[in-house]
Write an enzyme that holds these catalytic residues in place. Structure first.
Site, PDB file in Angstrom:
ATOM      1  N   TRP A  54       0.796  -1.216   0.000  1.00  0.00           N
ATOM      2  CA  TRP A  54       0.000   0.000   0.000  1.00  0.00           C
ATOM      3  C   TRP A  54       0.831   1.270   0.000  1.00  0.00           C
ATOM      4  O   TRP A  54       0.385   2.299  -0.493  1.00  0.00           O
ATOM      5  CB  TRP A  54      -1.003  -0.015   1.151  1.00  0.00           C
ATOM      6  CG  TRP A  54      -2.061  -1.015   0.855  1.00  0.00           C
ATOM      7  CD1 TRP A  54      -2.213  -2.246   1.418  1.00  0.00           C
ATOM      8  CD2 TRP A  54      -3.074  -0.909  -0.137  1.00  0.00           C
ATOM      9  NE1 TRP A  54      -3.259  -2.902   0.846  1.00  0.00           N
ATOM     10  CE2 TRP A  54      -3.813  -2.102  -0.113  1.00  0.00           C
ATOM     11  CE3 TRP A  54      -3.427   0.077  -1.043  1.00  0.00           C
ATOM     12  CZ2 TRP A  54      -4.895  -2.333  -0.955  1.00  0.00           C
ATOM     13  CZ3 TRP A  54      -4.507  -0.145  -1.884  1.00  0.00           C
ATOM     14  CH2 TRP A  54      -5.224  -1.336  -1.838  1.00  0.00           C
ATOM     15  N   GLU A  55       2.011   1.228   0.543  1.00  0.00           N
ATOM     16  CA  GLU A  55       2.850   2.423   0.519  1.00  0.00           C
ATOM     17  C   GLU A  55       3.576   2.534  -0.817  1.00  0.00           C
ATOM     18  O   GLU A  55       3.793   3.615  -1.314  1.00  0.00           O
ATOM     19  CB  GLU A  55       3.869   2.403   1.667  1.00  0.00           C
ATOM     20  CG  GLU A  55       3.249   2.477   3.048  1.00  0.00           C
ATOM     21  CD  GLU A  55       2.508   3.776   3.335  1.00  0.00           C
ATOM     22  OE1 GLU A  55       2.736   4.788   2.632  1.00  0.00           O
ATOM     23  OE2 GLU A  55       1.677   3.774   4.246  1.00  0.00           O
ATOM     24  N   GLY A  56       3.954   1.382  -1.371  1.00  0.00           N
ATOM     25  CA  GLY A  56       4.720   1.390  -2.608  1.00  0.00           C
ATOM     26  C   GLY A  56       6.025   2.136  -2.420  1.00  0.00           C
ATOM     27  O   GLY A  56       6.189   2.876  -1.470  1.00  0.00           O
TER      28      GLY A  56
END
Length: 196
Positions: A54-56
């Protein structure tokens, strides 16, 4: 925790009662053991994978390095780089290598896991719950004040799980990415195949 059980076991081993100074020493030792073990909890691979998904490691440049970018919800502060890292040093124009992004993630995960361990204290917490709570905290910074933490500490796990879905707004609007992330965190939190 019922410390009397421990005191009774030690009394039985010693074959006698305790002096006042021994009671105080044993009580301090129990407290230290509880504090140290709780604060040394670490996020597991499922939690790390969820955060990285989700942060990438966003804003890759053609040269393979990564550039700071504004918060997706607000379009400005906080500026972010790498795996969702923020802080006073993260400013427009900052560029990191992949190694810098990974090293910062590693340091941040220790800090966020320590915050979660402190917030849940001695409440029963499975590794999956701990991972989900750490992902939530990594994204929101709200583990100490969230109702979900209070419910978790009371053992109200179904109610705590439902709280994830309330943290889906940024800058006053629902963010589809947060809706999906909170759903994944809630699913991880509910993993009943995990044990303490």
């Amino acid at each position: 925790m019922n410390r009397e059980v421990i005191f009774d076991a030690v009394r039985q081993m010693l074959g006698r009662g305790f002096r006042d100074d021994e009671i105080e020493a044993l009580d301090r030792a129990i407290e230290a053991a509880l504090s140290n073990s709780a604060l040394k909890r670490e996020i597991g691979s499922a939690g790390i994978a969820l955060i990285q998904k989700w942060e990438g490691c966003a804003r890759a440049r053609p040269d393979g390095r990564f550039e700071a970018y504004p918060d997706p919800g607000s379009g400005y502060d906080p500026w972010t780089i790498g795996w969702g890292s923020t802080g006073a040093e993260v400013v427009p124009g900052l560029i990191w290598t992949q190694d810098q992004c990974d090293a910062r993630l590693k340091r941040d995960l220790v800090r966020y896991a320590r915050d979660v361990a402190k917030a849940v204290g001695s409440a029963p917490t499975t590794p999956a719950q701990f991972d989900a709570l750490t992902s939530f905290h990594y994204n929101t910074g709200a583990i100490a004040k969230a109702t979900l933490t209070k419910l978790h500490c009371k053992g109200r796990f179904d109610a705590a799980r439902a709280e994830f879905g309330k943290w889906i707004n940024a800058s006053g609007r629902v963010m589809p990415g947060l809706v999906k992330r909170r759903a994944e965190e809630a699913r991880l939190y509910a993993d009943l195949n995990d044990s303490t």
